[in-house]
Design an enzyme around this catalytic site. Structure first.
Site, short mmCIF file in Angstrom:
data_model
loop_
_atom_site.label_atom_id
_atom_site.label_comp_id
_atom_site.label_asym_id
_atom_site.label_seq_id
_atom_site.Cartn_x
_atom_site.Cartn_y
_atom_site.Cartn_z
N LYS A 288 0.86 -1.19 0.00
CA LYS A 288 0.00 0.00 0.00
C LYS A 288 0.90 1.24 0.00
O LYS A 288 1.20 1.82 1.05
CB LYS A 288 -0.94 0.01 1.22
CG LYS A 288 -1.85 1.23 1.25
CD LYS A 288 -2.88 1.17 2.37
CE LYS A 288 -3.74 2.44 2.38
NZ LYS A 288 -4.84 2.39 3.37
N SER B 208 -6.69 1.27 -1.92
CA SER B 208 -6.98 1.06 -0.50
C SER B 208 -7.21 2.45 0.07
O SER B 208 -6.33 3.08 0.63
CB SER B 208 -5.81 0.37 0.22
OG SER B 208 -6.11 0.21 1.60
N TYR C 93 -2.50 9.38 12.31
CA TYR C 93 -3.56 8.56 12.87
C TYR C 93 -2.97 7.39 13.57
O TYR C 93 -3.08 7.12 14.63
CB TYR C 93 -4.61 8.12 11.83
CG TYR C 93 -4.21 7.25 10.70
CD1 TYR C 93 -4.51 5.90 10.70
CD2 TYR C 93 -3.58 7.78 9.58
CE1 TYR C 93 -4.23 5.10 9.62
CE2 TYR C 93 -3.30 6.98 8.49
CZ TYR C 93 -3.62 5.64 8.51
OH TYR C 93 -3.35 4.86 7.41
#
Length: 363
Positions: free
Chosen positions: A230, A301, A363
């Site tokens: 990713k 994604s 995050y």
């Protein structure tokens, strides 16, 4: 000569490879619904909704309650730990809702970005301690793949060799632990587009980072056929004055991947990296239409690039839930087309064309 002791049985390898392929079946990508409590606070605040567990559950339910149209668009959903154990209004576990559709369940297993001492503001990602036990439990609870995000920054001095090496090693260690527990690791070395770097500079850094990542994967004997990558697309920094076409972005991205990512990797599921929903779809479509040979499946994604319009439509009001779900379905269908090189849109000047970029992407 270096010897490798078998880390995985033939049966384990087969299971990992088949799971990876199912996640990225033709026309399918991944919904990244793994935002942490802190990040959800920022997202919900933007639409005037208080950050409570119930509001987070209600919002995720909007995404997970989409009808069968998403079955041909979404191959996997990445859950946050909290969401993995939540239920719908009718008491059905979210995991069951997703699995019953034939969609693979994944989970974010890292514990967040932390400062890397001895560097100029660079970071590493924590969470290796206890990871094997957590993976074993997540496997029992229905997860078959996982995600771990590392973050690198571009500046005159960054990313440093230390940050590149440390993050590559962390990703490889995580991948090995996941595979030992029968979980497919998604490898996410995100290079932030926070600066004024041009396309050439981003491509150069992306190549250096991915080269280090796959060297570390080799050192740790990670089974590449049972992994997914990713990465960021190769895009200029958000302060760069030069504008590049989707075709230029695609050529730079595919060139970087061809130089660094082994063909054994089944698929590359790009993150959206602060692009608007529409930009992310246009760029994904251009990537799949790039004339260079591409030995991997190229898909998505996406978090915000699948959810931004849905969140703005919902705004915490129950009467808006169906309309918000429709917005999510629309973006899923668009990106399904884009990962097949069949998207012919690109003129969206509404919510989907709004920039969703925010610096640091913590995050």
């Amino acid at each position: 000569m270096t010897h490798q002791f078998p880390a995985l049985s033939a049966a384990q390898k087969k299971d990992l490879h088949e799971t990876a392929l199912r996640i990225i079946s033709p026309g399918k990508g991944i919904l990244a619904a793994d935002e942490s409590v802190g990040l959800m606070a920022k997202r919900l605040a933007q639409v005037g909704v208080e950050n409570t567990e119930e509001h987070r559950r209600q919002y995720r339910q909007i995404l997970f309650s989409a009808d069968d149209r998403i079955n041909s668009c979404i191959g996997g959903v990445i859950f946050f730990h909290e969401t993995l154990y939540q239920h719908s209004d009718t008491g059905v576990p979210f995991v069951k809702i997703i699995k019953d559709r034939g969609i693979m369940v994944g989970v974010k297993v890292d514990k967040g970005v932390i400062p890397l001492a001895g560097t100029c503001g660079e970071t590493t990602t924590q969470g290796l301690d206890g990871l094997s036990d957590r993976c074993a439990q997540y496997k029992k609870d229905g997860a078959v793949f996982a995600k771990w995000r590392c973050v690198l920054k571009i500046s005159d001095t960054n990313p440093s060799k230390l940050a590149i090496a440390e993050n590559a090693n962390v990703l490889a260690r995580y991948s090995s632990i996941c595979q030992q527990n029968g979980i497919v690791p998604i490898i996410e070395p995100e290079i932030l587009p926070d600066g004024d770097e041009d396309l050439k500079r981003c491509q150069y850094v992306t190549e250096k980072v991915l080269s280090a990542v796959y060297k570390a994967m080799s050192d740790h004997h990670v089974y590449l056929e049972g992994t997914l990558l990713k990465p960021n697309m190769v895009t200029p920094g958000h302060s760069c004055s030069t504008k590049y076409t989707p075709e230029e972005v695609a050529m730079a991205t595919i060139t970087a991947l061809r130089r660094t990512v082994p063909p054994a990797v089944p698929g590359v599921a790009f993150l959206s990296g602060g692009q608007s929903e529409e930009e992310a779809s246009i760029h994904l479509n251009a990537l799949n239409n790039c004339p260079l040979v591409k030995p991997w499946t190229l898909t998505f994604s996406y978090g915000r690039a699948l959810q931004a319009s849905a969140l703005k439509t919902w705004r915490g009001h129950k009467e808006n839930e169906n309309a918000a779900t429709e917005q999510f379905i629309k973006r899923a269908e668009v990106n399904s087309l884009a990962c097949q090189g069949k998207y012919t849109g690109g003129n969206d000047s509404g919510e989907a064309g709004q920039q969703v970029y925010g610096s640091s992407h913590a995050y």
